[in-house]
Enzyme design. Structure first.
Site, mmCIF file in Angstrom:
data_model
loop_
_atom_site.group_PDB
_atom_site.id
_atom_site.type_symbol
_atom_site.label_atom_id
_atom_site.label_comp_id
_atom_site.label_asym_id
_atom_site.label_seq_id
_atom_site.Cartn_x
_atom_site.Cartn_y
_atom_site.Cartn_z
ATOM 1 C CD GLU A 18 -2.920 1.515 2.644
ATOM 2 O OE1 GLU A 18 -3.772 2.386 2.398
ATOM 3 O OE2 GLU A 18 -2.831 0.249 3.131
ATOM 4 C CE LYS A 25 -4.182 -17.449 14.247
ATOM 5 N NZ LYS A 25 -4.537 -19.101 13.766
ATOM 6 C CG ASP A 66 -0.772 -16.168 12.526
ATOM 7 O OD1 ASP A 66 -1.408 -16.381 11.503
ATOM 8 O OD2 ASP A 66 -1.467 -17.922 12.979
ATOM 9 C CG HIS A 81 -3.561 7.251 -0.619
ATOM 10 N ND1 HIS A 81 -3.397 6.350 -0.360
ATOM 11 C CD2 HIS A 81 -3.701 7.969 0.881
ATOM 12 C CE1 HIS A 81 -3.753 6.034 0.450
ATOM 13 N NE2 HIS A 81 -3.879 6.631 1.810
#
Length: 519
Positions: A203, A338, A414, A511
């Protein structure tokens, strides 16, 4: 045409069948291509030195293989080969190991189902992990239309990773790796110490924006930059068990919550590891189901495997005490791992961290190009009211998961645990002196500095850059806690910079400047 002229085609080539690849497969100085390489044994040669008939023209694949070991012995009888290259009678020799076979013979075994591709690393041995990856790519290329020439050329598999570190730890059925750019933001001034923070991301503007936030935080009052505290440290596992009825479920709850019984459970739990130390068991009852949320310290490891092993032993101990108890699942989503969860937001999971700093109004104006009042007003409307309107759980922030994920990728964490690790509340207030007080509260950052992907070379390098690789021998858990502090401080920098861009309505322009570069 000489062999050298075929060199550019050795790794991948063109075939008329299947996925249109040419597979040059070398078998004891004999090579074959395409269908024959995949569908005929020993390079496709018969005992007379002639190519066999193709499948569908009188000679089946099964018939070719049914000739047995005698055919293999006569296979090269017409050739004047060096003695060490001639096949020998298998009845007089020990069985040939898979690693001793040529690539062509192994591809043949894969194509005929005599060997499964997921067994390659195990059968070839850990020292041949690179070869296993190459063979799997060749097998897939010849057996699926999905793995086209473009896929093979764009998906790298050489030079960038040590597959011996991957096998049995990080990934199965490996065919390559995906390179992700790593940028460095900093220095981060945290508790008086400086850190250069690695961030892996695709990104554009993320690293640059975080870097601007670090610059502003270095100007915080007090001279130590960001201040951080660890509120709690403990990984959780929440199994679900079942009893005959609600009364028995209630009896189990009371029994576990008894101090003496808890000590007995702790003794069993702690016996499974040098580092696992049970802290508490939170018990919830739903009908005749009982949910037990074990929480323990796990040293410098993130600790899911450690606590799972310890919880499993504790459950077996409970079964011995409650013979009518049935273990439904080691994980009953009461952990919670998660997934968005109020229990993680309220009780915490992993490392619970709070960071804060006072940024002078002059720094807000000169570095962030905005004003304290604008930031405070925006934070209330966006991060607090807006998040409440959306019914968010742990999402009272602008984009905490951006920074969490980038650091997680770089340091071998993770990444699926960014769900709960990104729980964050961003608060901004104007001080009596007109400066900006800012805090970040993150109750469930799940990180480790040993285990999992932290041992891979690139990820290890990023952890070493931060000075937290491996285990802290004198103070187990200190490295993982420090990494959690760094993650939270990085989130703080990213929040500060993005909120400033939104306050001045320059987000789109930023951006476009940083991730829409003209090629």
């Amino acid at each position: 045409m000489s062999v050298r002229e075929f060199t550019p085609l050795f790794s991948w080539g063109f075939s008329l069948r299947r996925s249109k690849w040419l597979l040059p497969l070398f078998n004891n100085n004999i090579w074959s291509f395409g269908n024959e390489a995949v569908n005929t044994p020993y390079g496709g040669w018969t005992t007379t030195g002639q190519r066999p008939q193709r499948r569908g023209k009188g000679v089946s694949h099964a018939q070719q293989h049914s000739n047995g070991p005698d055919v293999a012995l006569d296979l090269f009888s017409h050739l004047d080969l060096p003695e060490h290259n001639k096949p020998v009678d298998s009845s007089k020799q020990k069985p040939v190991e898979l690693m001793d076979l040529s690539d062509g013979q192994i591809i043949d075994m894969l194509a005929t189902g005599k060997l499964s591709h997921y067994e390659l690393e195990k059968k070839l041995g850990s020292t041949n992990s690179d070869r296993a990856v190459k063979l799997r790519r060749m097998h897939f290329a010849s057996n699926t239309n999905m793995m086209t020439q473009e896929v093979v050329e764009l998906l790298p598999h050489e030079h960038g990773i040590d597959y011996k570190q991957v096998t049995g730890v990080c990934c199965e059925n490996v065919v390559g790796y995906v390179p992700i750019p790593v940028g460095v933001a900093g220095p981060l001034l945290l508790d008086g110490n400086q850190y250069m923070v690695p961030m892996a991301t695709v990104e554009g503007a993320l690293v640059g924006s975080t870097n601007r936030g670090f610059k502003a935080l270095r100007g915080a009052l007090g001279g130590e930059g960001v201040s951080s505290v660890i509120l709690s440290d403990g990984m959780t596992r929440g199994p679900v068990v079942q009893l005959p009825n609600a009364k028995r479920a209630s009896a189990l709850k009371k029994w576990v919550e008894d101090e003496k019984n808890f000590e007995r459970i702790t003794k069993e739990f702690d016996s499974t590891s040098r580092f696992a130390r049970l802290q508490e068991i939170k018990v919830g009852v739903a009908g005749r189901k009982v949910f037990l949320r074990f929480k323990c310290k796990t040293g410098d490891a993130m600790g899911m495997n450690m606590i799972s092993k310890a919880t499993d032993k504790a459950l077996k101990f409970l079964v011995a005490e409650f013979h009518d108890m049935q273990i439904v699942s080691l994980s009953g989503n009461y952990c919670t791992d998660k997934k968005p969860s109020s229990v993680n937001w309220i009780e915490g999971r992993g490392k619970s961290v709070v960071c804060d700093a006072v940024i002078p109004a002059s720094v807000v104006k000169s570095v962030l190009k905005t004003e304290v009042e604008k930031l405070v007003n925006l934070n209330v409307n966006k991060n607090l009211i807006g998040s409440a309107m959306s019914g968010s759980i742990g999402g009272f922030n602008a984009h905490a998961s951006n920074m969490v994920t980038a650091v997680f990728l770089a340091t071998g964490q993770d990444c699926a645990q960014n769900v709960e690790s990104s729980n964050c509340m961003t608060l901004m207030e104007k001080t009596a002196d007109g400066d900006l007080y800012m805090s970040i509260t993150m109750p469930s950052i799940e990180v480790g500095t040993i285990g999992g992907g932290t041992h891979l070379n690139a990820q290890k390098a990023c952890l070493k850059l931060l000075g937290v690789h491996g285990s802290q021998e004198n103070n187990p858990g200190a490295n993982a806690q420090q990494l959690a502090r760094i993650v939270a401080s990085t989130v703080m920098a990213g929040e500060l910079s993005l909120m400033s861009a939104l306050a001045e309505d320059v987000l789109v322009k930023s951006h476009l400047d940083l991730n829409r570069a003209k090629k």
